[in-house]
Design a protein around this motif. Structure first.
Motif, PDB file in Angstrom:
ATOM      1  N   LEU A 286      56.978  18.487  23.817  1.00 17.09           N
ATOM      2  CA  LEU A 286      55.479  18.505  23.109  1.00 17.09           C
ATOM      3  C   LEU A 286      55.684  18.970  21.629  1.00 17.09           C
ATOM      4  O   LEU A 286      55.260  18.690  20.625  1.00 17.09           O
ATOM      5  CB  LEU A 286      54.476  19.113  23.959  1.00 17.09           C
ATOM      6  N   SER A 287      56.487  20.272  21.708  1.00 20.54           N
ATOM      7  CA  SER A 287      56.656  21.137  20.337  1.00 20.54           C
ATOM      8  C   SER A 287      57.241  20.239  19.327  1.00 20.54           C
ATOM      9  O   SER A 287      56.788  20.087  18.188  1.00 20.54           O
ATOM     10  CB  SER A 287      57.363  22.455  20.707  1.00 20.54           C
TER      11      SER A 287
ATOM     12  N   ARG B 248      55.137  17.494  18.160  1.00 18.99           N
ATOM     13  CA  ARG B 248      54.257  17.959  17.203  1.00 18.99           C
ATOM     14  C   ARG B 248      54.893  18.306  15.692  1.00 18.99           C
ATOM     15  O   ARG B 248      54.029  17.812  14.602  1.00 18.99           O
ATOM     16  CB  ARG B 248      53.478  19.355  17.489  1.00 18.99           C
TER      17      ARG B 248
ATOM     18  N   ARG C 157      55.253  14.724  14.346  1.00 20.23           N
ATOM     19  CA  ARG C 157      54.051  14.052  13.674  1.00 20.23           C
ATOM     20  C   ARG C 157      53.699  14.839  12.359  1.00 20.23           C
ATOM     21  O   ARG C 157      53.180  14.326  11.403  1.00 20.23           O
ATOM     22  CB  ARG C 157      52.757  14.704  14.636  1.00 20.23           C
TER      23      ARG C 157
ATOM     24  N   TYR D  31      50.019  12.594  25.275  1.00 25.31           N
ATOM     25  CA  TYR D  31      49.800  13.411  23.714  1.00 25.31           C
ATOM     26  C   TYR D  31      50.003  12.557  22.825  1.00 25.31           C
ATOM     27  O   TYR D  31      51.399  11.868  22.871  1.00 25.31           O
ATOM     28  CB  TYR D  31      50.655  14.721  23.623  1.00 25.31           C
ATOM     29  N   TYR D  32      49.266  12.069  21.991  1.00 27.72           N
ATOM     30  CA  TYR D  32      49.451  11.560  20.661  1.00 27.72           C
ATOM     31  C   TYR D  32      50.054  10.195  21.111  1.00 27.72           C
ATOM     32  O   TYR D  32      51.012   9.362  20.338  1.00 27.72           O
ATOM     33  CB  TYR D  32      50.509  11.858  19.843  1.00 27.72           C
TER      34      TYR D  32
END
Lengths: 374, 258
Positions: A261-262, A265, A268, A241-242
């Motif tokens: 992942l949270s 985000r 980001r 992811y990313y």
């Protein structure tokens, strides 16, 4: 099939049934017991074998026997129960019969508690039973992924005649999420040419893990390693992811990866160039994928729900070329996204040293979080 | 006048035994037990649908001698492994062959629960009152006062406890269909043992639950006796402690003539 609201344990059980499961043997233990209960209802109704064993020791040996018939068979348990199964696992590995095992990991060591944990990484990925063997270990981060991986697990187990673990945790087992179950596959009608099912019109077959002459045992070990090489070459699975422009990478699996992942985000949204690598196969470990990241990143944050068991594998790949930081919660504690976000922020703002021990640094940071008095 | 003599075979190797030379010591009764089981498999015509489960102990290589499908269990876990096979293949005949250390010590949990569940398997339990393969240590069936390499002064029941009578113990469980004890020390008892093995398989074939034949056996090597002395020792010392008898015989078996 439409999406339904499914509890992880039940979703994994039903996925196994739909993948053509012929026999299930297990013992109640929290937080996986719903899985066994689901099997107790569904398997006999379908005319398939279900048995609640007297212990995990018996369950794994029933599984061993059942696997020798070439049928699709499975057990499930949680950490202390998996510890009890280690003897049987080594025999199963040595006999090269396929089995699927679901471990809904809980807090330890010892009796510990029934909260979600990732403390079984070492006992599953790096050993447990005696001798040289490597199971395939799949780590889901959602109910849907758990379903998909259970189905995959049976195919991989049969393809390589190996043990395949689903390493879930209490979160995945207990959580309800919308997910789609696979269609029902028919029970297989043909069995492999090694299966012990009675020597009807053929030579007898023997399934055993005994090679009394060390020369033969060495050859067997070599064959096991060759199969493992094939698995390493073909079966690595992960999600990223990313990562395209990432300067920092969070590495975490299962629930820790999902919480990571949270946090990624959130970071980001603050303009931090951070991504996530979530290994799905903990074994084989995504070594080439991490290797490829090293030349273009400034730092790695390993996040786990244990004291840094996967961290060792990451450090082994990185070999001091990129700074590595660690953040873990232990004993059934689950990190919040905020905790991981602040670790990301600190890593970016303050930088991290290339040398030193990330586990020692983490213990210092964790002490006030857990109100350590000493 | 016809001078052709017709040969009549009165004794030959059972089809269910392989040609392999057995590794057992001189004087050991494992060979007799193997042969009896194989003869019964021949008589019942079940060789091609029988799956054996070998133990850990002297009979760890039992799979080399029976000409049927076989698996090799972990120490004491044969009843669990047999359960897994039988549950997947209920129309096959599944038997375990276990020694006293395997069945009555490390595998006590597995055997008791297999019997309690009425698992439709047959168990042949070799009781020679000693650990053979590891060379003569105390077994759960070692007699009081019996000297072994781990009870050099003799088994002291004050500190080492009492021997376990497995046939009696398991016969108390409702799941048991046929549980008897026999001995392999003389021809009469060997013939009785064969009938019991036949009835154990008949129990399974009729779906009458768990069956076990405990076979009192010798271990000349680790008893430190000649083969003949061993047979005498068995008769004089083991049978008084482990009486030969039928401890559980399911009703339908009682009418069966074999």
């Amino acid at each position: 099939m439409a999406k339904e609201l499914l509890k992880g344990n039940i979703a994994m059980a039903e996925a196994a049934i739909r993948a053509g499961l012929e026999g299930y043997f297990g013992y109640p233990i929290t937080p996986q017991t719903e899985l066994l209960e689901w099997m107790s209802e569904r398997m006999p109704a379908l005319g398939r074998a279900f048995l609640q064993a007297e212990s995990e020791v018996a369950a794994i040996n029933m599984l061993y026997g059942a696997a020798c018939t070439g049928a699709r068979v499975m057990t499930s348990s949680s950490s202390p129960g998996i510890s009890l199964m280690m003897e049987g696992l080594s025999y199963i590995a040595g006999t090269e019969v396929p089995v699927v095992i679901i471990d809904v990991v809980r807090g330890g060591p010892g009796l510990g508690n029934i909260a979600p944990s990732q403390g079984d990484y070492n006992q599953i990925v790096h050993g447990g039973g005696h001798g040289d063997y490597h199971p395939i270990v799949l780590a889901p981060a959602s109910v849907q992924e758990a379903i998909d991986l259970v189905v995959l697990a049976f195919d991989l187990a049969e393809k390589y005649r190996t043990i395949v673990f689903i390493m879930a945790d209490g979160n995945i087992g207990q959580m309800m999420e919308p997910a789609e179950l696979p269609p029902m596959r028919p029970i297989k009608t043909e069995y492999p040419d090694w299966a012990v099912r009675g020597a009807m019109g053929r030579e007898r077959r023997i399934l055993s893990s005994i090679y009394i002459d060390p020369k033969d045992e060495e050859v067997t070990n070599y064959r096991l390693m060759q199969v493992w090489n094939q698995i390493q070459a073909n079966e690595i699975r992960y999600r990223e992811y990313y990562l395209d422009d990432a300067e920092y990478v969070v590495i975490g699996f299962g629930t820790a990866g999902r919480i990571g992942l949270s946090a990624v985000r959130m970071a980001r949204a603050e303009g931090i160039k951070v991504g996530l690598l979530r290994p799905i196969t903990l074994s084989p470990f995504p070594v080439p994928q991490i290797e490829r990241l090293i030349p273009r990143i400034k730092g790695i944050l390993v996040v786990e729900m244990n004291a840094g068991q996967m961290l060792e594998d990451v450090l082994n790949i990185v070999k001091g070329r990129v700074p590595v930081e660690f953040y873990g919660r232990m004993g059934g504690m689950v990190p919040f996204p905020d905790e991981i976000l602040s670790e990301i922020q600190r890593m970016v703002c303050e930088g991290i040293p290339l040398d030193g021990d990330p586990r020692q640094r983490w213990m210092k940071r964790l002490a006030p979080v857990i109100h350590w008095q000493n | 006048m016809d001078t052709t003599l017709s040969a009549q075979i009165v004794y030959q190797r059972p089809q269910s035994l392989t040609e392999a030379t057995m590794h057992y010591c001189p004087g050991c009764t494992h060979g007799i037990a193997h042969r009896l089981i194989a003869e019964v498999m021949d008589e019942l015509g079940i060789r091609e649908r029988t799956i054996g489960v070998a133990p850990v102990g002297c009979s760890v290589f039992a799979y080399n001698y029976f000409d049927c499908d076989f698996v090799e269990a972990a120490h004491g876990r044969a009843p669990a492994m047999a359960t897994g096979i039988k549950r997947l293949l209920p129309d096959r005949v599944v038997f375990t062959y276990q020694g006293d250390g395997d069945l009555a010590s490390i595998g006590m949990g597995e055997i008791v629960h297999a019997a309690g569940r009425g698992e439709n398997i047959s168990v042949f339990f070799i009781n020679n009152a000693i650990y053979g393969m590891t060379s003569g240590q105390m077994a759960p069936t070692t007699l009081p006062g019996q000297k072994t390499t781990s009870s050099p002064q003799g088994r002291d029941v004050e500190t080492m406890g009492y021997p376990l009578r497995m046939a009696e113990l398991l016969s108390n469980l409702d799941g048991a269909g046929y549980v008897v004890r026999r001995s392999l020390h003389d021809p009469k008892n060997i013939r009785m043992a064969k009938k019991a093995i036949r009835l154990a398989f008949e129990t399974q074939l009729r779906g009458l639950g768990f069956s076990m034949v405990e076979l009192l056996s010798t271990c000349s090597t680790n008893w430190g006796l000649s083969p003949l002395e061993s047979l005498k020792w068995l008769e004089e010392h083991m049978i008084p402690y482990y009486p030969i008898g039928d401890f559980k015989v399911a009703e339908p078996l009682k009418e069966l003539k074999v």
